[in-house]
Design a protein around this motif. Structure first.
Motif, PDB file in Angstrom:
ATOM      1  N   ALA A 159       0.846  -1.190   0.000  1.00 11.93           N
ATOM      2  CA  ALA A 159       0.000   0.000   0.000  1.00 11.93           C
ATOM      3  C   ALA A 159       0.878   1.236   0.000  1.00 11.93           C
ATOM      4  N   PHE A 160       0.691   2.114  -0.976  1.00 10.59           N
ATOM      5  CA  PHE A 160       1.352   3.411  -1.016  1.00 10.59           C
ATOM      6  C   PHE A 160       0.403   4.455  -0.451  1.00 10.59           C
ATOM      7  N   ARG A 161       0.952   5.366   0.333  1.00 11.07           N
ATOM      8  CA  ARG A 161       0.169   6.493   0.818  1.00 11.07           C
ATOM      9  C   ARG A 161       1.030   7.744   0.768  1.00 11.07           C
ATOM     10  N   LEU A 171       9.946   5.057  -3.389  1.00  2.00           N
ATOM     11  CA  LEU A 171       8.693   4.469  -2.915  1.00  2.00           C
ATOM     12  C   LEU A 171       8.357   3.202  -3.695  1.00  2.00           C
ATOM     13  N   ARG A 172       8.495   3.252  -5.007  1.00  2.21           N
ATOM     14  CA  ARG A 172       8.146   2.093  -5.828  1.00  2.21           C
ATOM     15  C   ARG A 172       9.071   0.908  -5.571  1.00  2.21           C
ATOM     16  N   TRP A 216       4.422   4.916   3.523  1.00  3.84           N
ATOM     17  CA  TRP A 216       3.867   6.258   3.690  1.00  3.84           C
ATOM     18  C   TRP A 216       4.914   7.290   3.321  1.00  3.84           C
ATOM     19  N   CYS A 217       4.458   8.413   2.769  1.00  4.89           N
ATOM     20  CA  CYS A 217       5.330   9.556   2.511  1.00  4.89           C
ATOM     21  C   CYS A 217       4.553  10.822   2.814  1.00  4.89           C
ATOM     22  N   GLY A 248      -2.996   2.577  -7.052  1.00  5.59           N
ATOM     23  CA  GLY A 248      -4.442   2.639  -7.197  1.00  5.59           C
ATOM     24  C   GLY A 248      -4.946   3.922  -6.599  1.00  5.59           C
ATOM     25  N   PRO A 249      -5.987   4.522  -7.179  1.00  6.69           N
ATOM     26  CA  PRO A 249      -6.472   5.828  -6.736  1.00  6.69           C
ATOM     27  C   PRO A 249      -7.179   5.735  -5.396  1.00  6.69           C
ATOM     28  N   PRO A 250      -7.205   6.825  -4.624  1.00  2.00           N
ATOM     29  CA  PRO A 250      -7.970   6.823  -3.397  1.00  2.00           C
ATOM     30  C   PRO A 250      -9.453   6.660  -3.684  1.00  2.00           C
TER      31      PRO A 250
END
Length: 251
Positions: free
Chosen positions: A2-4, A206-207, A215-216, A242-244
């Motif tokens: 999960a990226f945030r 991040l990737r 998280w960033c 993926g979009p929020p």
């Protein structure tokens, strides 16, 4: 994975209003564009549980908040005899429910590493809170194998900070199930804008990060650079993440 990507706070300056269309509070509109935010104001003053509940109701189901530990715990009492303060903070912030993503423990620049104090504090915190915790130490004594092991054993991620306050502080450490980056602005902390090249480099980091949760947080808020920087960075990694989600709340 999960990226945030988000900012410290969620204020939308007038020049950016067009990037956050539709109705609702700043938080409602912010939550339609970005997937997380850091609640930095909890460091300075307590918030009622009902305030946290209202914030949680304003964002999409997959949005998450991080919440900063009060300064009375980290800067005034220096992690000692903080039981009542931590209990109060945890009870208040529990109003976020499942929108609570990370507890952030930022230590003062002069906060030296004491194995006994750190172990006692984080063991007590772990007994009370089973979710994700990130610690941002800023004294060089925390960047040692002993400190790394202490954090890892307690499932606590060490923040990767820019600019780095000590050698090693620019890379994530501690428990590697979570990466938590805080970009404060450099060369001038809290003020400097990040160039497109720097943001692209952060996106690559991040990737390529192997953590389960990444998280960033952009903290260069003094002149309003954090939000446009976060939008640029999120646009770079969002195709992967993926979009929020869409907010189900109207206010």
């Amino acid at each position: 994975m999960a990226f945030r990507v988000g900012t410290a706070g969620w204020s939308i300056a007038t020049p950016l209003a067009a990037s956050f269309p539709d109705e609702g509070t700043h938080l409602v509109r912010y939550g339609r564009r970005l997937p997380c935010a850091e609640i930095d104001s909890s460091f300075w003053r307590p918030h009622r549980r009902t305030t946290y509940e209202r914030w949680a109701a304003s964002v999409p189901p997959d949005f998450r908040f991080s919440v900063k530990m009060p300064r009375v715990v980290t800067h005034q009492k220096r992690l000692t005899e903080t039981g009542d303060d931590v209990s109060r903070f945890l009870d208040e912030s529990a109003g976020l429910g499942d929108r609570l993503g990370v507890l952030l423990v930022q230590l003062p620049p002069g906060g030296r590493f004491s194995p006994e104090i750190a172990a006692s504090f984080f063991d007590d915190l772990r007994r009370r809170f089973d979710g994700m915790i990130a610690c941002e130490p800023r004294h060089k004594g925390w960047f040692t194998p002993e400190a790394e092991q202490l954090l890892t054993d307690r499932r606590i991620a060490r923040v990767a900070a820019d600019p780095a306050p000590a050698p090693g502080a620019g890379e994530p450490g501690g428990w590697r199930g979570l990466t938590y980056r805080r970009l404060h602005g450099s060369p001038e902390m809290y003020i400097s804008d990040y160039s497109p090249e720097r943001l692209a480099a952060f996106a690559t980091q991040l990737r390529e990060d192997p953590a389960d949760e990444i998280w960033c947080i952009l903290d260069n808020t003094a002149r309003g650079c954090a939000l446009p920087n976060a939008l640029t960075l999120w646009a770079d990694v969002a195709p992967t993440a993926g979009p929020p989600g869409k907010s189900t709340q109207g206010e």
